[in-house]
Scaffold this motif. Structure first.
Motif, PDB file in Angstrom:
ATOM      1  N   GLY A 103     -52.479  69.044 -40.325  1.00  0.00           N
ATOM      2  CA  GLY A 103     -52.568  69.776 -41.575  1.00  0.00           C
ATOM      3  C   GLY A 103     -51.411  69.440 -42.488  1.00  0.00           C
ATOM      4  N   LEU A 104     -50.559  70.411 -42.682  1.00  0.00           N
ATOM      5  CA  LEU A 104     -49.450  70.273 -43.625  1.00  0.00           C
ATOM      6  C   LEU A 104     -48.472  69.159 -43.226  1.00  0.00           C
ATOM      7  CD1 LEU A 104     -48.483  71.524 -46.252  1.00  0.00           C
ATOM      8  CD2 LEU A 104     -47.173  73.166 -44.918  1.00  0.00           C
ATOM      9  N   THR A 105     -48.186  69.034 -41.945  1.00  0.00           N
ATOM     10  CA  THR A 105     -47.270  67.978 -41.492  1.00  0.00           C
ATOM     11  C   THR A 105     -47.803  66.611 -41.907  1.00  0.00           C
ATOM     12  OG1 THR A 105     -46.627  69.309 -39.586  1.00  0.00           O
ATOM     13  CG2 THR A 105     -46.143  66.962 -39.471  1.00  0.00           C
ATOM     14  N   HIS A 106     -49.066  66.374 -41.606  1.00  0.00           N
ATOM     15  CA  HIS A 106     -49.696  65.084 -41.933  1.00  0.00           C
ATOM     16  C   HIS A 106     -49.717  64.841 -43.442  1.00  0.00           C
ATOM     17  CE1 HIS A 106     -52.386  61.670 -41.528  1.00  0.00           C
ATOM     18  NE2 HIS A 106     -53.176  62.225 -42.414  1.00  0.00           N
ATOM     19  N   GLN A 107     -50.067  65.861 -44.201  1.00  0.00           N
ATOM     20  CA  GLN A 107     -50.142  65.708 -45.657  1.00  0.00           C
ATOM     21  C   GLN A 107     -48.780  65.393 -46.265  1.00  0.00           C
ATOM     22  OE1 GLN A 107     -52.408  69.405 -46.748  1.00  0.00           O
ATOM     23  NE2 GLN A 107     -53.540  67.908 -47.956  1.00  0.00           N
ATOM     24  N   MET A 108     -47.761  66.098 -45.815  1.00  0.00           N
ATOM     25  CA  MET A 108     -46.420  65.865 -46.368  1.00  0.00           C
ATOM     26  C   MET A 108     -45.930  64.470 -46.024  1.00  0.00           C
ATOM     27  SD  MET A 108     -44.387  69.466 -45.857  1.00  0.00           S
ATOM     28  CE  MET A 108     -42.871  68.818 -46.579  1.00  0.00           C
ATOM     29  N   ARG A 109     -46.145  64.059 -44.797  1.00  0.00           N
ATOM     30  CA  ARG A 109     -45.696  62.733 -44.377  1.00  0.00           C
ATOM     31  C   ARG A 109     -46.453  61.641 -45.112  1.00  0.00           C
ATOM     32  NH1 ARG A 109     -44.753  63.325 -37.823  1.00  0.00           N
ATOM     33  NH2 ARG A 109     -42.873  64.610 -37.987  1.00  0.00           N
ATOM     34  N   ARG A 110     -47.731  61.822 -45.261  1.00  0.00           N
ATOM     35  CA  ARG A 110     -48.540  60.823 -45.955  1.00  0.00           C
ATOM     36  C   ARG A 110     -48.116  60.681 -47.414  1.00  0.00           C
ATOM     37  NH1 ARG A 110     -55.041  60.131 -45.422  1.00  0.00           N
ATOM     38  NH2 ARG A 110     -54.922  58.603 -47.028  1.00  0.00           N
ATOM     39  N   ALA A 111     -47.895  61.797 -48.073  1.00  0.00           N
ATOM     40  CA  ALA A 111     -47.459  61.762 -49.472  1.00  0.00           C
ATOM     41  C   ALA A 111     -46.087  61.100 -49.583  1.00  0.00           C
ATOM     42  CB  ALA A 111     -47.422  63.175 -50.059  1.00  0.00           C
ATOM     43  N   ALA A 112     -45.179  61.404 -48.652  1.00  0.00           N
ATOM     44  CA  ALA A 112     -43.837  60.823 -48.691  1.00  0.00           C
ATOM     45  C   ALA A 112     -43.888  59.315 -48.475  1.00  0.00           C
ATOM     46  CB  ALA A 112     -42.948  61.488 -47.649  1.00  0.00           C
ATOM     47  N   VAL A 113     -44.717  58.863 -47.563  1.00  0.00           N
ATOM     48  CA  VAL A 113     -44.862  57.424 -47.299  1.00  0.00           C
ATOM     49  C   VAL A 113     -45.491  56.723 -48.497  1.00  0.00           C
ATOM     50  CG1 VAL A 113     -46.116  55.741 -45.877  1.00  0.00           C
ATOM     51  CG2 VAL A 113     -44.902  57.634 -44.794  1.00  0.00           C
ATOM     52  N   SER A 114     -46.359  57.418 -49.189  1.00  0.00           N
ATOM     53  CA  SER A 114     -47.049  56.860 -50.351  1.00  0.00           C
ATOM     54  C   SER A 114     -46.088  56.451 -51.465  1.00  0.00           C
ATOM     55  CB  SER A 114     -48.052  57.891 -50.877  1.00  0.00           C
ATOM     56  OG  SER A 114     -48.638  57.465 -52.071  1.00  0.00           O
ATOM     57  N   ILE A 115     -44.951  57.100 -51.557  1.00  0.00           N
ATOM     58  CA  ILE A 115     -43.996  56.805 -52.630  1.00  0.00           C
ATOM     59  C   ILE A 115     -43.494  55.366 -52.530  1.00  0.00           C
ATOM     60  CG2 ILE A 115     -41.797  57.443 -53.689  1.00  0.00           C
ATOM     61  CD1 ILE A 115     -42.335  60.315 -52.412  1.00  0.00           C
ATOM     62  N   SER A 116     -42.926  55.014 -51.394  1.00  0.00           N
ATOM     63  CA  SER A 116     -42.412  53.642 -51.230  1.00  0.00           C
ATOM     64  C   SER A 116     -43.543  52.623 -51.243  1.00  0.00           C
ATOM     65  CB  SER A 116     -41.594  53.513 -49.948  1.00  0.00           C
ATOM     66  OG  SER A 116     -42.384  53.764 -48.806  1.00  0.00           O
ATOM     67  N   SER A 117     -44.699  53.004 -50.720  1.00  0.00           N
ATOM     68  CA  SER A 117     -45.849  52.093 -50.693  1.00  0.00           C
ATOM     69  C   SER A 117     -46.310  51.747 -52.107  1.00  0.00           C
ATOM     70  CB  SER A 117     -47.005  52.714 -49.911  1.00  0.00           C
ATOM     71  OG  SER A 117     -46.633  52.944 -48.577  1.00  0.00           O
ATOM     72  N   ASN A 118     -46.352  52.749 -52.979  1.00  0.00           N
ATOM     73  CA  ASN A 118     -46.781  52.498 -54.354  1.00  0.00           C
ATOM     74  C   ASN A 118     -45.751  51.708 -55.146  1.00  0.00           C
ATOM     75  OD1 ASN A 118     -49.495  53.579 -55.143  1.00  0.00           O
ATOM     76  ND2 ASN A 118     -48.691  55.297 -53.985  1.00  0.00           N
ATOM     77  N   ILE A 119     -44.480  51.919 -54.861  1.00  0.00           N
ATOM     78  CA  ILE A 119     -43.436  51.108 -55.501  1.00  0.00           C
ATOM     79  C   ILE A 119     -43.630  49.650 -55.095  1.00  0.00           C
ATOM     80  CG2 ILE A 119     -40.960  50.615 -55.623  1.00  0.00           C
ATOM     81  CD1 ILE A 119     -40.548  53.689 -55.115  1.00  0.00           C
TER      82      ILE A 119
ATOM     83  N   PHE B 137     -44.270  64.908 -56.297  1.00  0.00           N
ATOM     84  CA  PHE B 137     -44.655  66.267 -56.670  1.00  0.00           C
ATOM     85  C   PHE B 137     -45.496  66.919 -55.575  1.00  0.00           C
ATOM     86  CE2 PHE B 137     -44.403  65.510 -61.571  1.00  0.00           C
ATOM     87  CZ  PHE B 137     -43.068  65.186 -61.445  1.00  0.00           C
ATOM     88  N   GLU B 138     -46.369  66.135 -54.939  1.00  0.00           N
ATOM     89  CA  GLU B 138     -47.168  66.651 -53.827  1.00  0.00           C
ATOM     90  C   GLU B 138     -46.265  67.175 -52.717  1.00  0.00           C
ATOM     91  OE1 GLU B 138     -50.549  64.516 -52.056  1.00  0.00           O
ATOM     92  OE2 GLU B 138     -50.396  63.158 -53.774  1.00  0.00           O
ATOM     93  N   VAL B 139     -45.258  66.387 -52.351  1.00  0.00           N
ATOM     94  CA  VAL B 139     -44.357  66.799 -51.269  1.00  0.00           C
ATOM     95  C   VAL B 139     -43.651  68.100 -51.641  1.00  0.00           C
ATOM     96  CG1 VAL B 139     -42.320  66.199 -49.899  1.00  0.00           C
ATOM     97  CG2 VAL B 139     -44.040  64.453 -50.387  1.00  0.00           C
ATOM     98  N   VAL B 140     -43.229  68.233 -52.885  1.00  0.00           N
ATOM     99  CA  VAL B 140     -42.562  69.460 -53.320  1.00  0.00           C
ATOM    100  C   VAL B 140     -43.511  70.650 -53.186  1.00  0.00           C
ATOM    101  CG1 VAL B 140     -41.574  70.686 -55.310  1.00  0.00           C
ATOM    102  CG2 VAL B 140     -40.906  68.316 -54.829  1.00  0.00           C
TER     103      VAL B 140
END
Length: 118
Positions: free
Chosen positions: A34-50, A74-77
């Motif tokens: 749930g929340l753990t997976h979503q937060m981690r995925r969003a955080a990983v997405s930042i460097s991936s998109n850069i 913003f998602e992670v926040v």
């Protein structure tokens, strides 16, 4: 070395993902998917998109990927706020993540502006 690896913004995004992983390690087991997976995925997405954006041939495309990365910050926040409200994150951990998110957001904004100015 890939060009994105030279960017302080990318290095900061990696550190932000590491922090997110660290702080979500103690979330309840039932939040693993749930929340753990979503937060981690969003955080990983930042460097991936850069990284992905840096491969684009136009500055406009690159800037779009930086906007997506900012959305992930913003998602992670938002997700961290839920985690704090549910008692999964201590106030100090939340503050640490929030401050890191503010820094990441500023860096992404600066990089995006530098693309627009060039």
């Amino acid at each position: 070395m890939f060009n994105f690896e030279k960017l302080d913004t990318w290095h900061e995004a990696i550190a932000f993902a590491d922090l997110t992983y660290q702080l979500t390690r103690n979330f309840p087991a039932e939040e693993r998917f749930g929340l753990t997976h979503q937060m981690r995925r969003a955080a990983v997405s930042i460097s991936s998109n850069i990284a992905e954006g840096s491969s684009r041939s136009s500055r406009t495309d690159y800037a779009r990927f930086l906007e997506i990365a900012t959305g992930s910050v913003f998602e992670v926040v938002s997700q961290a706020t839920i985690g704090r409200n549910q008692g999964f994150l201590e106030a100090t951990a939340y503050q640490q993540l929030y401050q890191a998110a503010e820094k990441q957001s500023r860096m992404l904004s600066g990089l995006r502006k530098s693309l627009e100015a060039a």
